[in-house]
Scaffold this active site. Structure first.
Site, PDB file in Angstrom:
ATOM      1  N   CYS A  12       7.459 -82.838  19.906  1.00  0.00           N
ATOM      2  CA  CYS A  12       8.168 -81.733  19.270  1.00  0.00           C
ATOM      3  C   CYS A  12       7.276 -81.128  18.205  1.00  0.00           C
ATOM      4  CB  CYS A  12       9.492 -82.195  18.684  1.00  0.00           C
ATOM      5  SG  CYS A  12       9.294 -83.337  17.295  1.00  0.00           S
ATOM      6  N   CYS A  15       6.104 -83.407  15.483  1.00  0.00           N
ATOM      7  CA  CYS A  15       4.960 -84.251  15.858  1.00  0.00           C
ATOM      8  C   CYS A  15       3.650 -83.516  15.601  1.00  0.00           C
ATOM      9  CB  CYS A  15       5.039 -84.625  17.340  1.00  0.00           C
ATOM     10  SG  CYS A  15       6.480 -85.603  17.809  1.00  0.00           S
ATOM     11  N   ASP A 441     -14.874 -45.134  21.935  1.00  0.00           N
ATOM     12  CA  ASP A 441     -16.260 -44.714  22.137  1.00  0.00           C
ATOM     13  C   ASP A 441     -16.309 -43.906  23.432  1.00  0.00           C
ATOM     14  OD1 ASP A 441     -19.144 -44.746  21.765  1.00  0.00           O
ATOM     15  OD2 ASP A 441     -19.176 -46.110  23.475  1.00  0.00           O
ATOM     16  N   ASP A 644     -21.732 -51.017  19.851  1.00  0.00           N
ATOM     17  CA  ASP A 644     -20.539 -50.808  19.033  1.00  0.00           C
ATOM     18  C   ASP A 644     -20.141 -52.069  18.276  1.00  0.00           C
ATOM     19  OD1 ASP A 644     -20.148 -48.144  19.953  1.00  0.00           O
ATOM     20  OD2 ASP A 644     -19.334 -48.949  21.807  1.00  0.00           O
TER      21      ASP A 644
END
Length: 840
Positions: A12, A15, A441, A644
Site C-alpha cells: 500500500c 509501505c 520551430d 534547439d
C-alpha cells in the site's frame, strides 16, 4: 550514482512511504523514488558515503526485502510484477478460503435462513461444539492468508503500520474475541448458565475473520490482474526484441545471440526478419516496417548509407548492415528505459497522496481505538464496540489512495509509447497539461526539413525536355536546391543528356553546354549577369513565388529562358491541422524561425498562426522562450532537439520532434518518434486526460474514506440504526482498489487526433517508396550472394529502377516511378544469366 532496486513486501501507499522515508534518512542519499506499482526503487546516492548494501539493510530493517537490479531483467518487463507473479498463489489461497468459508457460513448463518444443522451442533446445549467447529473451519483460512499477519505485525513492531497491519489487527481482533467467547461458552456450559451460553453464542466472530481475509484476498487478486494490464505497452515493446542475429565472422555467416553483437559487426538481415540492433546499411536495400518504433504506417525504403533501427521488420529485400548501437544503447532499449523511468517517477500531484499515506494508517488505528472506547463509555456491549472498531480498520485500507497516481501514470506513459510519444518523466506528463503557449520551430517541425520542388513552369519547350535539361545541369551541382530538382526529375524517369564545360558560379548558379547548346540555371542575378532578358510573365511568376516563401530558379538554353522551378521547404501534411487543433485547445501558438520576416509571415499565414518571431539566431531562441514565460505563460517548445537544445531546456516542457535521435531524447522532456506535429497535440490531450484521471482517482479514494470511516464507526447507528459490518467493510475496501485501477485502465482507450485527409489542390510530399510502382520477379538460378549482386546490377541498369534481391526466396522486388515493361525486366535478368519464373 543512481541505482535501481527491487523491493518486495510493499502492499500500500503507507509501505512505499515508509521505504522512502527509511532510505532518505541514510547519509549520502540524495534522492529516492519508490514505485509501489512496479515494486521498484531508484536511489541517487554518494558512493563515498553510502553503499547499495547499506540501502538494502535500511529497507530490510523496515520490514521489507530489497535487492539491487543487475540488469538481467528490466524492471519494466511487467509493471506490477510482484502482483502478477503471485497470481497463481493467490488463486490457491482464494480457492482454499472459499471452500472453508462456505462451510463456515453454513454453520454460522444457516439457522438464520432456515437451514438445518447436524444434531451434534444444534441447540443451546451444543453451543460449545458449534463454536469449536466454527473456529476449526476458520483456522485453514487464517493459515493460507497468514501473510497479512506476518507482514502486518512486523510493520507494527517497526512502528510503521501498513495496510496489512489494519487487516491483521481487524481480523485478529475478531478471531481473538471468538476464542474468548468459546471459552466463556465452555465455562458457562459447565456451570449450567444457559443465559450466558446463549449470549456468547451470538457473539462469535469467526465468520467475520474468515470473510475479511477471503474478501481482501479476492480484491487483491482482481487488483493484481488489473495492474498487470497497465504494463502491456512495455511488454509489447520488449517482445519486439529479436533473440538472434546473423553476423559475418571470418567470411562466414553465423547465428549468435543478439546480446553478443558488437559495435562494428556486419549483420545480415533478410526479408521477414527483425533488425537485431541499430546500424547503417553497408550493402543491399530493403523496405522496413518501422511502425512499432516510430508509428510510421508506410514501409520505409532503405539504401546503403541509411540508418536502420533495431526491432524494425524487413518487409522485402536483403541487406548487410554495420552495427552502431547494441545492447542497452539501441533505440528500443532507450524507449523501454524511458517509459519505465517515466512510470516509476512521481508526478508533483503524487506528493499529496504520499504525505497523507505516511500518516494514514496510524490515524485510522487511533480512530478505531477511539470508536471502541466511545461506544463502551456510551454503554454498548464489548461485542458492539469491537464490531465498530473492526469495521473502521478493514474499510480504511489505503490501497486506493496508493494506487490512484501510479497506475494512471503507468497507463498514460504506456499509451503514449504505443502512439510514438515518449514522456521522460511523470513530471513532464503533469506539466504538459498546464501548457497554454506552444512555440514551434519552423525547419523540420512544421516543414519537411528538406527542399522539394513545388512548382514547374516551362516557356516554349516541352515539360519533359525542361526536366531533362534540369537533371543534366543540376546532377553535377552539390547545392541543396540542386538536390531537390534532381530528385524531382529522376522520379519522373527523364533522360540525362551529355554535359560539357560545366562551371559553378558562387551565389548565382551553374552553366554548361548540354548536347552542345550553352545553358545555365540559377537565380535572377545570374540571368542579369549573363545579359539575358527576362520575359515579363516569367518575372511576375518569380516575384509571386518569392512572395509565397519559395525560391525561384530560372533555366535558360541558347540565351532564352525556358523554365522556372520553385523550390521550398514545404509544410508537412499535418502541420496546418495540428496548429488548428492546438488553438482549439486554447493554446497560443508562436512560429519561431531564422528566416526573413516576409517568408516567416507567409508560412504563418498559411498555418493560421498570429504570433511570429522571425530572423532569430539559434542562440536567441532561448530568449524568446524566456519572454513568453515572463508574460506568465506556461511554455512548451517544440523543436528538433539539436540546435534547439537551449530553448527546449528553458521551456516548461521541451518537446523534441525527430525519430528518436540520441540528442533529441537527451534534450527534451517529451519525444515525438514519428516527427509528426499532430503527435504534440496528442501528447497534450493525453496529459490532460491522465491528470483528469488521477484527480478522479484521488477524489474517490479520499471521498471513500471520508464517507466510509464515519459510517463504519457508527455515526448513523443512533439516528437511523444503520451500521456497517466488518464483512461489508472488507468488500467495500477491496472494491475501491479495483475501481481505481479500472478507472486508470480507461486511458488505454485513448484515441489519437484524426489526421487530415488530402484535399484537391493540397501540396503533399509523398515518400519516394510510397509514390513508386512496385513489382516482384521470381528468379531461378541464383546460388550465392554474387548472383544476387549480378541480378541487382542488371535490374538497376534500367532507367529509374531500384531493386532489392532476396536469395532465400529467390525473388527481386523492383520499384520505380514508372516501371519498364515486363519484357525489359525479363530481358535484363536473362542477360545476366538467370531465368525468370514469373512476375507479379
Amino acid at each position: 550514482m543512481k541505482q535501481r532496486f527491487r523491493v518486495g513486501g510493499m502492499r500500500c501507499a503507507a509501505c512505499s512511504a515508509h521505504v522512502e522515508k527509511s532510505v532518505s534518512a541514510l547519509p549520502g542519499v540524495q534522492e529516492v523514488q519508490v514505485n509501489l506499482l512496479a515494486g521498484s526503487m531508484a536511489v541517487q546516492y554518494d558512493e563515498t558515503v553510502c553503499s547499495a548494501q547499506t540501502i538494502v539493510h535500511a529497507v530490510e530493517e523496515g520490514g521489507y526485502t530489497a535487492a539491487p537490479e543487475d540488469g538481467s531483467r528490466p524492471a519494466a518487463a511487467a509493471p506490477g510484477a510482484q502482483a502478477a507473479d503471485g497470481l497463481h498463489e493467490m488463486k490457491r489461497r482464494i480457492a482454499v478460503s472459499a471452500v472453508f468459508l462456505i462451510i463456515l457460513m453454513y454453520f454460522s448463518m444457516g439457522p438464520m435462513i432456515g437451514l438445518p444443522l447436524p444434531g451434534f451442533v444444534s441447540g443451546t446445549e451444543h453451543a460449545f461444539a458449534l463454536a469449536l467447529v466454527q473456529m476449526l473451519l476458520t483456522l485453514p483460512i487464517v493459515v493460507v492468508n497468514r501473510k497479512y499477519y506476518s507482514n502486518g505485525f512486523k510493520t507494527l513492531l517497526h512502528r510503521a503500520p501498513t495496510m496489512d497491519a489494519l487487516i491483521a489487527v481487524g481480523s485478529g481482533a475478531a478471531l481473538v474475541y471468538g476464542v474468548y467467547a468459546l471459552f466463556q461458552i465452555g465455562y458457562a456450559c459447565a456451570a449450567g448458565d444457559m443465559e450466558t451460553v446463549h449470549r456468547y453464542a451470538h457473539d462469535l466472530y469467526f465468520e467475520s475473520a474468515g470473510m475479511i481475509l477471503t474478501l481482501v484476498t479476492l480484491g487483491k487478486f482482481f487488483e493484481a490482474r488489473a495492474k498487470r494490464k497497465t504494463g502491456e505497452a512495455i511488454a509489447a515493446l520488449m517482445d519486439l526484441r529479436p533473440q538472434t542475429a546473423n553476423v559475418l565472422r571470418g567470411g562466414q555467416e553465423v547465428s549468435i545471440p543478439v546480446e553478443d553483437v558488437r559495435v562494428g559487426d556486419l549483420v545480415v538481415v533478410r526479408g521477414g526478419q527483425s533488425v537485431p540492433v541499430d546500424g547503417t546499411l553497408a550493402e543491399g536495400s530493403a523496405f522496413l516496417d518501422e511502425s512499432a518504433i516510430t508509428g510510421e504506417s508506410m514501409p520505409v525504403g532503405k539504401h546503403p548509407g541509411d540508418s536502420v533501427i533495431g526491432a524494425t521488420v524487413v518487409k522485402s529485400g536483403y541487406f548487410v548492415m554495420k552495427a552502431a548501437r547494441v545492447g542497452d544503447d539501441t533505440t528500443l532499449s532507450q524507449i523501454i528505459r524511458l517509459v519505465e523511468e517515466a512510470g516509476a517517477s512521481k508526478a508533483p500531484i503524487a506528493k499529496l497522496a504520499d504525505k497523507v499515506a505516511g500518516v494514514f494508517v496510524p490515524i485510522v488505528m487511533g480512530i478505531a481505538l477511539l470508536t471502541a472506547v466511545v461506544w463502551l463509555v456510551y454503554g454498548e456491549t464489548p461485542s458492539f464496540a469491537l464490531t465498530r472498531a473492526i469495521a473502521v480498520l478493514v474499510i480504511s485500507c489505503p490501497c486506493a489512495l496508493g494506487l490512484a497516481t501510479p497506475v494512471a501514470i503507468m497507463v498514460g506513459t504506456g499509451v503514449g509509447a504505443k502512439n510514438g510519444v515518449l514522456f521522460q518523466s511523470a513530471e513532464a506528463l503533469e506539466n504538459l497539461h498546464h501548457v497554454d503557449c506552444v512555440i514551434l520551430d519552423k525547419t523540420g517541425t512544421v516543414t519537411e526539413g528538406r527542399t522539394v520542388v513545388t512548382d514547374v513552369k516551362s516557356f516554349g519547350v516541352a515539360p519533359d525536355d525542361l526536366l531533362s535539361l534540369a537533371l543534366s545541369l543540376e546532377t553535377r551541382s552539390d547545392h541543396p536546391l540542386a538536390d531537390a530538382i534532381v530528385r524531382y526529375a529522376r522520379e519522373r524517369n527523364v533522360l540525362e543528356r551529355t554535359v560539357t564545360d560545366f562551371e559553378m558560379l558562387e551565389g548565382q548558379g551553374v552553366r554548361a553546354k548540354v548536347d552542345g547548346v550553352p545553358c545555365m540555371a540559377g537565380n535572377r542575378r545570374m540571368l542579369l549577369a549573363g545579359g539575358l532578358a527576362l520575359p515579363r510573365s516569367a518575372q511576375q511568376m518569380g516575384e509571386n513565388l518569392a512572395a509565397a516563401g519559395k525560391t525561384p530558379l530560372y533555366f535558360a538554353a541558347n540565351r532564352q529562358v525556358v523554365g522556372i522551378f520553385a523550390v521550398a521547404d514545404v509544410l508537412k501534411p499535418s502541420s496546418r491541422a495540428a496548429v488548428e487543433a492546438l488553438q482549439n485547445l486554447h493554446i497560443e501558438v508562436t512560429l519561431l524561425t531564422g528566416d526573413n520576416r516576409a517568408t516567416a509571415e507567409s508560412i504563418a499565414a498559411e498555418l493560421g498562426i498570429d504570433h511570429v518571431a522571425a530572423e532569430v539566431l539559434p542562440q536567441d531562441k532561448e530568449r524568446v522562450v524566456r519572454e513568453k514565460q515572463a508574460q506568465g505563460k506556461k511554455v512548451a517548445m517544440i523543436g528538433d532537439g539539436i540546435n534547439d537544445a537551449p530553448a527546449l531546456a528553458r521551456a516548461d516542457v521541451g518537446i523534441a520532434i525527430g525519430a528518436g535521435t540520441d540528442v533529441a531524447i537527451s534534450s527534451a522532456d517529451v519525444v515525438l518518434m514519428k516527427s509528426d506535429l499532430m503527435d504534440a497535440v496528442d501528447a497534450i490531450r493525453l496529459s490532460r486526460q491522465t491528470m483528469r484521471n488521477i484527480r478522479q482517482n484521488l477524489f474517490w479514494a479520499f471521498f471513500y474514506n471520508c464517507i466510509g470511516i464515519p459510517i463504519a464507526a457508527g455515526v448513523l447507528w443512533l439516528p437511523l440504526h444503520i451500521g456497517l459490518s466488518p464483512m461489508i467493510g472488507a468488500a467495500a475496501m477491496s472494491l475501491s482498489s479495483v475501481c481505481v485501477v479500472s478507472n486508470a485502465l480507461r486511458l488505454k482507450f485513448f484515441q489519437g487526433t484524426p489526421r487530415p485527409e488530402t484535399r484537391k489542390g493540397d501540396y503533399i510530399v509523398m515518400p519516394k517508396e510510397a509514390a513508386n510502382m512496385k513489382k516482384v520477379i521470381k528468379i531461378e538460378g541464383m546460388m550465392c550472394e554474387h548472383c544476387v549482386a549480378h541480378v541487382k546490377k542488371a535490374l538497376e541498369a534500367l532507367p529509374g529502377v531500384e531493386a532489392a534481391v532476396d536469395l532465400q526466396s529467390g525473388t527481386a522486388t523492383v520499384q520505380a516511378a514508372a516501371l519498364p515493361a515486363d519484357e525489359q525486366l525479363r530481358a535484363a535478368v536473362e542477360q545476366a544469366g538467370y531465368q525468370v519464373a514469373g512476375l507479379s
